[in-house]
Design a protein around this motif. Structure first.
Motif, PDB file in Angstrom:
ATOM      1  N   THR A   1       0.830  -1.213   0.000  1.00  0.00           N
ATOM      2  CA  THR A   1       0.000   0.000   0.000  1.00  0.00           C
ATOM      3  C   THR A   1       0.857   1.253   0.000  1.00  0.00           C
ATOM      4  OG1 THR A   1      -0.154  -0.117   2.407  1.00  0.00           O
ATOM      5  CG2 THR A   1      -1.952  -1.110   1.136  1.00  0.00           C
ATOM      6  N   THR A   2       2.051   1.155  -0.556  1.00  0.00           N
ATOM      7  CA  THR A   2       2.873   2.347  -0.680  1.00  0.00           C
ATOM      8  C   THR A   2       2.199   3.282  -1.669  1.00  0.00           C
ATOM      9  OG1 THR A   2       4.188   1.459  -2.500  1.00  0.00           O
ATOM     10  CG2 THR A   2       4.988   1.007  -0.258  1.00  0.00           C
ATOM     11  N   PRO A   3       2.448   4.571  -1.547  1.00  0.00           N
ATOM     12  CA  PRO A   3       1.843   5.510  -2.501  1.00  0.00           C
ATOM     13  C   PRO A   3       2.167   5.165  -3.953  1.00  0.00           C
ATOM     14  CG  PRO A   3       2.773   6.712  -0.659  1.00  0.00           C
ATOM     15  CD  PRO A   3       3.185   5.273  -0.493  1.00  0.00           C
ATOM     16  N   ARG A   4       3.383   4.694  -4.219  1.00  0.00           N
ATOM     17  CA  ARG A   4       3.772   4.324  -5.581  1.00  0.00           C
ATOM     18  C   ARG A   4       2.969   3.122  -6.071  1.00  0.00           C
ATOM     19  NH1 ARG A   4       5.010   5.827 -10.380  1.00  0.00           N
ATOM     20  NH2 ARG A   4       6.433   4.467 -11.450  1.00  0.00           N
ATOM     21  N   ALA A   5       2.778   2.124  -5.217  1.00  0.00           N
ATOM     22  CA  ALA A   5       2.018   0.931  -5.601  1.00  0.00           C
ATOM     23  C   ALA A   5       0.559   1.293  -5.860  1.00  0.00           C
ATOM     24  CB  ALA A   5       2.115  -0.139  -4.529  1.00  0.00           C
ATOM     25  N   VAL A   6       0.000   2.162  -5.050  1.00  0.00           N
ATOM     26  CA  VAL A   6      -1.390   2.597  -5.244  1.00  0.00           C
ATOM     27  C   VAL A   6      -1.512   3.338  -6.571  1.00  0.00           C
ATOM     28  CG1 VAL A   6      -3.194   4.121  -4.356  1.00  0.00           C
ATOM     29  CG2 VAL A   6      -1.913   2.663  -2.777  1.00  0.00           C
ATOM     30  N   GLU A   7      -0.540   4.185  -6.870  1.00  0.00           N
ATOM     31  CA  GLU A   7      -0.542   4.924  -8.135  1.00  0.00           C
ATOM     32  C   GLU A   7      -0.449   3.973  -9.326  1.00  0.00           C
ATOM     33  OE1 GLU A   7       2.380   8.048 -10.482  1.00  0.00           O
ATOM     34  OE2 GLU A   7       2.524   7.897  -8.306  1.00  0.00           O
ATOM     35  N   MET A   8       0.439   2.980  -9.227  1.00  0.00           N
ATOM     36  CA  MET A   8       0.580   2.008 -10.320  1.00  0.00           C
ATOM     37  C   MET A   8      -0.693   1.194 -10.495  1.00  0.00           C
ATOM     38  SD  MET A   8       4.565   0.678 -10.271  1.00  0.00           S
ATOM     39  CE  MET A   8       4.256  -0.496  -9.004  1.00  0.00           C
ATOM     40  N   ARG A   9      -1.342   0.819  -9.389  1.00  0.00           N
ATOM     41  CA  ARG A   9      -2.583   0.041  -9.465  1.00  0.00           C
ATOM     42  C   ARG A   9      -3.668   0.853 -10.169  1.00  0.00           C
ATOM     43  NH1 ARG A   9      -3.566  -5.170  -8.540  1.00  0.00           N
ATOM     44  NH2 ARG A   9      -2.388  -5.079  -6.635  1.00  0.00           N
ATOM     45  N   LYS A  10      -3.804   2.128  -9.806  1.00  0.00           N
ATOM     46  CA  LYS A  10      -4.819   2.983 -10.443  1.00  0.00           C
ATOM     47  C   LYS A  10      -4.537   3.150 -11.927  1.00  0.00           C
ATOM     48  CE  LYS A  10      -6.165   5.615  -6.367  1.00  0.00           C
ATOM     49  NZ  LYS A  10      -6.182   6.940  -5.727  1.00  0.00           N
ATOM     50  N   THR A  11      -3.268   3.302 -12.271  1.00  0.00           N
ATOM     51  CA  THR A  11      -2.892   3.427 -13.679  1.00  0.00           C
ATOM     52  C   THR A  11      -3.230   2.156 -14.438  1.00  0.00           C
ATOM     53  OG1 THR A  11      -1.128   4.984 -13.135  1.00  0.00           O
ATOM     54  CG2 THR A  11      -0.965   3.852 -15.256  1.00  0.00           C
ATOM     55  N   ALA A  12      -2.963   1.012 -13.850  1.00  0.00           N
ATOM     56  CA  ALA A  12      -3.282  -0.273 -14.490  1.00  0.00           C
ATOM     57  C   ALA A  12      -4.786  -0.406 -14.697  1.00  0.00           C
ATOM     58  CB  ALA A  12      -2.751  -1.426 -13.652  1.00  0.00           C
ATOM     59  N   GLU A  13      -5.575   0.035 -13.726  1.00  0.00           N
ATOM     60  CA  GLU A  13      -7.039  -0.037 -13.856  1.00  0.00           C
ATOM     61  C   GLU A  13      -7.534   0.910 -14.944  1.00  0.00           C
ATOM     62  OE1 GLU A  13      -8.441   0.683  -9.893  1.00  0.00           O
ATOM     63  OE2 GLU A  13      -8.117  -1.400  -9.291  1.00  0.00           O
ATOM     64  N   LYS A  14      -6.924   2.087 -15.057  1.00  0.00           N
ATOM     65  CA  LYS A  14      -7.307   3.020 -16.125  1.00  0.00           C
ATOM     66  C   LYS A  14      -6.982   2.438 -17.495  1.00  0.00           C
ATOM     67  CE  LYS A  14      -6.825   7.258 -13.448  1.00  0.00           C
ATOM     68  NZ  LYS A  14      -6.032   8.496 -13.259  1.00  0.00           N
ATOM     69  N   MET A  15      -5.842   1.747 -17.579  1.00  0.00           N
ATOM     70  CA  MET A  15      -5.458   1.119 -18.845  1.00  0.00           C
ATOM     71  C   MET A  15      -6.431   0.002 -19.209  1.00  0.00           C
ATOM     72  SD  MET A  15      -1.330   1.137 -18.334  1.00  0.00           S
ATOM     73  CE  MET A  15      -0.940   0.310 -19.861  1.00  0.00           C
ATOM     74  N   GLU A  16      -6.849  -0.786 -18.226  1.00  0.00           N
ATOM     75  CA  GLU A  16      -7.822  -1.843 -18.497  1.00  0.00           C
ATOM     76  C   GLU A  16      -9.148  -1.240 -18.938  1.00  0.00           C
ATOM     77  OE1 GLU A  16      -9.933  -5.826 -16.638  1.00  0.00           O
ATOM     78  OE2 GLU A  16      -8.701  -4.605 -15.309  1.00  0.00           O
ATOM     79  N   ALA A  17      -9.563  -0.153 -18.300  1.00  0.00           N
ATOM     80  CA  ALA A  17     -10.820   0.503 -18.674  1.00  0.00           C
ATOM     81  C   ALA A  17     -10.743   1.031 -20.106  1.00  0.00           C
ATOM     82  CB  ALA A  17     -11.158   1.628 -17.703  1.00  0.00           C
ATOM     83  N   ALA A  18      -9.604   1.605 -20.486  1.00  0.00           N
ATOM     84  CA  ALA A  18      -9.436   2.098 -21.855  1.00  0.00           C
ATOM     85  C   ALA A  18      -9.512   0.946 -22.856  1.00  0.00           C
ATOM     86  CB  ALA A  18      -8.112   2.840 -21.992  1.00  0.00           C
ATOM     87  N   PHE A  19      -8.875  -0.177 -22.519  1.00  0.00           N
ATOM     88  CA  PHE A  19      -8.921  -1.352 -23.381  1.00  0.00           C
ATOM     89  C   PHE A  19     -10.358  -1.852 -23.535  1.00  0.00           C
ATOM     90  CE2 PHE A  19      -9.010  -6.006 -23.681  1.00  0.00           C
ATOM     91  CZ  PHE A  19      -8.350  -6.190 -24.878  1.00  0.00           C
ATOM     92  N   LEU A  20     -11.069  -1.967 -22.412  1.00  0.00           N
ATOM     93  CA  LEU A  20     -12.445  -2.451 -22.460  1.00  0.00           C
ATOM     94  C   LEU A  20     -13.344  -1.495 -23.238  1.00  0.00           C
ATOM     95  CD1 LEU A  20     -12.849  -3.863 -18.849  1.00  0.00           C
ATOM     96  CD2 LEU A  20     -12.753  -5.165 -20.975  1.00  0.00           C
ATOM     97  N   ALA A  21     -13.123  -0.192 -23.100  1.00  0.00           N
ATOM     98  CA  ALA A  21     -13.919   0.784 -23.849  1.00  0.00           C
ATOM     99  C   ALA A  21     -13.731   0.595 -25.347  1.00  0.00           C
ATOM    100  CB  ALA A  21     -13.554   2.205 -23.433  1.00  0.00           C
ATOM    101  N   GLU A  22     -12.493   0.332 -25.761  1.00  0.00           N
ATOM    102  CA  GLU A  22     -12.237   0.081 -27.188  1.00  0.00           C
ATOM    103  C   GLU A  22     -12.899  -1.210 -27.654  1.00  0.00           C
ATOM    104  OE1 GLU A  22     -10.826   1.942 -29.671  1.00  0.00           O
ATOM    105  OE2 GLU A  22     -10.973   3.493 -28.140  1.00  0.00           O
TER     106      GLU A  22
END
Length: 87
Positions: free
Chosen positions: A9-30
Motif C-alpha cells: 500500500t505504498t503511494p507508488r504501488a497505489v498509483e501504479m494500481r490505479k494506472t493499471a485499472e485506467k489502462m484496463e478501462a481504456a482497453f475495455l472501452a475500445e
C-alpha cells in the motif's frame, strides 16, 4: 476505480494500481466500441450528438466493469509495472 487485490500500500504501488485499472478501462472501452455498444441505427439514431456521447457512455461502462473485477488485465499490468520498476 477501486484498488484490486490486497498488496503493498505504498503511494507508488497505489498509483501504479490505479494506472493499471485506467489502462484496463481504456482497453475495455475500445472493445465495447468494436462490438458496436452505444450505436443506434435507423429512425431512433441520435445523429451527431449520439456519436459524441456514445464514447463517454462506453468509457463509464468500462470503468464499472473494472470496478466489478474486470477481466484481470489490470492485475497483469500492475505486476508488469512492478517487475519493470524492480529490475
Amino acid at each position: 476505480m477501486e484498488i484490486l487485490a490486497a498488496g503493498p500500500t505504498t503511494p507508488r504501488a497505489v498509483e501504479m494500481r490505479k494506472t493499471a485499472e485506467k489502462m484496463e478501462a481504456a482497453f475495455l472501452a475500445e472493445m465495447l466500441k468494436g462490438a458496436g455498444l452505444g450505436e443506434m441505427d435507423g429512425e431512433f439514431g441520435g445523429g451527431i450528438g449520439e456519436g459524441q456521447f456514445a464514447s463517454l457512455m462506453r468509457h463509464e461502462q468500462a470503468k464499472l466493469m473494472v470496478d466489478a473485477g474486470g477481466i484481470g488485465l489490470a492485475e497483469h499490468l500492475f505486476r508488469a509495472m512492478g517487475d519493470a520498476e524492480n529490475a
